[in-house]
Structures are given as C-alpha cells and as structure tokens.
Enzyme design. Structure first.
Site, mmCIF file in Angstrom:
data_model
loop_
_atom_site.group_PDB
_atom_site.id
_atom_site.type_symbol
_atom_site.label_atom_id
_atom_site.label_comp_id
_atom_site.label_asym_id
_atom_site.label_seq_id
_atom_site.Cartn_x
_atom_site.Cartn_y
_atom_site.Cartn_z
ATOM 1 N N ILE A 65 14.636 14.976 132.080
ATOM 2 C CA ILE A 65 13.789 16.163 132.274
ATOM 3 C C ILE A 65 14.001 17.179 131.149
ATOM 4 C CG2 ILE A 65 13.521 18.194 133.763
ATOM 5 C CD1 ILE A 65 14.074 16.221 136.157
ATOM 6 N N ASP A 76 28.710 21.769 125.814
ATOM 7 C CA ASP A 76 29.145 21.521 127.191
ATOM 8 C C ASP A 76 28.989 22.834 127.950
ATOM 9 O OD1 ASP A 76 30.456 21.128 129.563
ATOM 10 O OD2 ASP A 76 32.353 20.454 128.665
ATOM 11 N N ARG A 93 24.265 34.397 131.042
ATOM 12 C CA ARG A 93 25.063 35.552 130.599
ATOM 13 C C ARG A 93 24.998 35.708 129.086
ATOM 14 N NH1 ARG A 93 31.260 35.191 132.054
ATOM 15 N NH2 ARG A 93 31.040 33.390 130.686
ATOM 16 N N TYR A 148 26.581 18.858 145.101
ATOM 17 C CA TYR A 148 25.379 19.028 144.270
ATOM 18 C C TYR A 148 24.377 19.939 144.977
ATOM 19 C CZ TYR A 148 21.032 17.501 141.907
ATOM 20 O OH TYR A 148 19.835 17.447 141.226
ATOM 21 N N LYS A 162 22.918 23.572 143.765
ATOM 22 C CA LYS A 162 21.490 23.847 143.567
ATOM 23 C C LYS A 162 21.022 25.005 144.457
ATOM 24 C CE LYS A 162 20.444 20.705 140.444
ATOM 25 N NZ LYS A 162 20.092 21.103 139.068
#
Ligand SMILES: NC(=O)c1ccc[n+]([C@@H]2O[C@H](COP(=O)([O-])OP(=O)(O)OC[C@H]3O[C@@H](n4cnc5c(N)ncnc54)[C@H](O)[C@@H]3O)[C@@H](O)[C@H]2O)c1
Length: 275
Positions: free
Chosen positions: A18, A69, A131, A163, A167
C-alpha cells in the site's frame, strides 16, 4: 494542473504494498515523494520503479529513497529533515509502516515484547513521524496534511489484539492531533482498509481467497483502492475534512451478514446475490 504539483511528500513503509502504491499515485499526480522503508534496498527499488513509470515521467513527479525505521526517533527525524532538504519543505506525511505478528498467539501467552513491538512500530511510529513533520506541515501554506493507514481491525474485532489496539490508537491519535493541528492549518485523517492483496499476504493466498467471499463487494482490496483514498484525503479536494477515519473496506464494516441471515431464518445463500 495535477493535484500534487509541487508537493513534497514523505511516506513510511513505502518499499512495497500500500505504501508503494500510494507513492506511485501521488508521484503520478505530480508529487516529489520520499519513499522510506525499514528495508533501504526495498525502498530504493520501489523509488526506481516509480521514477521509471511512464505516467510519473509525464507528470513531473519523482521519487527518492531512504532507509528509515519508524521505531527509531533519530532515523525518523533524519528522514523528515532529508525530505525538507531535498524538496524544500514538506506538505504531506503518509504513515503506512506497521508491524503485525502474522500468527498472533492465544491471548494469555502473549509475550510483552511482541505486544510492545506491534504498538511501538504501528502506533509509536506514526506518532514519531507526525511529531517530526508537524512544524514543516504547519509551514506549508495550508496544504499540510497527515494521512495514516489504519485498519478495520481498529474498529471491530477481526482477531490480533496488539495490532488492533495499535490501529485503534491510531484512530484516536488522528482525532486528538487533528484538533490541535487544525489551528496551524494542518489536516489529519485516517484510512481504514479491509483486507488488501499485498505482499504481506504472499504466503497465505488461501486466506485471501476465503476473505474475498466474505466481503459484500465480492473481492478483497487492491493497493490502488487504498492509494486513491489516501490521495483524496491528502489533497485539497478534502480541504474541509479533518479528524476522520474513512473505511476503504468493500463494505465489511457496514454489513453483518451472519446476523442478517440469522434474523431472516435462512442460510446465507438464500438471499445472497449471485455473482
Ligand atoms: N494488506 C492488508 O490486508 C491491510 C489491511 C488493513 C490495513 N493494512 C495496513 O496498510 C499498511 C501497509 O500494509 P501492506 O499490506 O502494504 O504491508 P506490507 O507488509 O506489504 O509492506 C509494509 C512495509 O513496511 C515496512 N516496515 C516494516 N516495519 C517497518 C518499520 N519499523 N519502519 C519502516 N518501515 C517498516 C516493511 O519493510 C514493508 O516494506 C499497514 O499500515 C497495514 O497495517 C493492510
């Protein structure tokens, strides 16, 4: 005039799936995109594919790559600084990187490090990127936007505790940050995909086949389905939209076929449309 002419964009987890599809979509519409990924080689290959695609060559958009990362604050700050330096500012941040145990354990056997790892990459990563990006997005003359990639797992139970919690947290962060960032001219939104056929599922093709049968629209998603929604929310077409979660999910969140069929007293096939 293309929607993202002159825009500077940073996308995380964009080496494939995606994230890559979104980078391609935005570059096709004129954006200069920094393709970042934990796997720097993968990011480089995706950026090359994007640069070489004919629609991008015609659009004036482009893509560059950087290893990043999202669990590492130093790497995130450096990636944002790199985009600003290379492209002269930052207009759009897309948070697509995630971590998700493919086979989540039974709840009582969860290891602390697995729980913390999923939350730290999926939710903490989006926090760190937002941020670092916010001051630059606020300086983008009203074009500043953050679009994160959530999941239907953040809205309902489809398994996978860590997970799903990450989310759901991302949906909450979207709302709380949207309220604060609005005063600085920055919009913050979330796309919540259902199951999407990406390399993440490459070793589980049967799962995708079974899932397709459950989706009201009769198929699982394609990366382009999600990229189109991210592009909309990132663009001036969504200039008066902030703080929302947009499901892009083939209708799965809106439909409870099992209950509908139970109430009707017939089997699912009795009322199903034939395809
Ligand atoms: N594919 C689906 O069915 C589906 C469904 C709902 C939501 N999503 C969400 O869409 C997004 C993309 O999913 P996908 O299926 O394209 O994933 P994918 O596994 O195909 O690609 C994910 C990319 O993220 C990178 N990545 C992993 N950890 C990272 C880190 N710490 N920092 C930076 N990059 C990292 C990987 O190297 C990989 O290139 C994720 O946020 C995912 O939760 C996917």
């Amino acid at each position: 005039m293309r929607r993202f002419d002159g825009y500077s964009v940073l996308i995380t987890g964009a080496g494939r799936g995606i994230g890559e599809a979104t980078a391609l979509r935005l570059a096709t519409e004129g954006a200069r995109v920094l393709v970042t990924d934990l796997d720097g080689e993968r990011a480089g290959q995706a950026a090359a594919r994007i640069r070489e695609s004919a629609p991008v060559r015609d659009s004036g958009g482009t893509a560059e790559a950087l290893a990043c990362d999202v669990a590492d604050r130093t790497a995130v700050d450096a990636a944002v600084a790199h985009a600003v330096h290379r492209f002269g500012g930052l207009d759009v941040l897309v948070n697509s990187a995630h971590r998700c145990l493919p086979d989540p354990p039974r709840f009582e056997t969860y290891r602390d490090e697995d729980w913390a790892g999923d939350l730290d990459v999926t939710l903490g990563g989006a926090f760190r990127c937002a941020r670092a990006a916010l001051p630059h997005l606020a300086a983008a003359d009203g074009r500043g936007a953050i679009v994160s990639v959530g999941s239907v797992n953040g809205e309902q139970d489809f398994g996978n505790h860590a997970y799903s919690a990450a989310k759901a947290g991302l949906a909450s962060l979207t709302r709380t940050l949207a309220g604060e960032a609005a005063a600085r001219g920055v919009r913050v939104n979330l796309v919540a995909p259902g199951t999407v056929d990406t390399p993440n599922w490459a070793d589980r093709p049967d799962s995708l086949k079974r899932a397709a049968a459950v989706y009201p629209l009769g198929r699982v998603g394609r990366p382009d389905d999600i990229a189109a929604a991210v592009a909309f929310l990132a663009s001036s077409d969504a200039a008066w939209i902030t703080g929302v979660t947009l499901p892009v999910d083939g209708g799965i969140l809106t439909s409870n076929a099992a209950l509908r069929d139970a109430l009707r007293g017939g089997g699912p096939e009795r009322f199903a449309f034939s395809r």
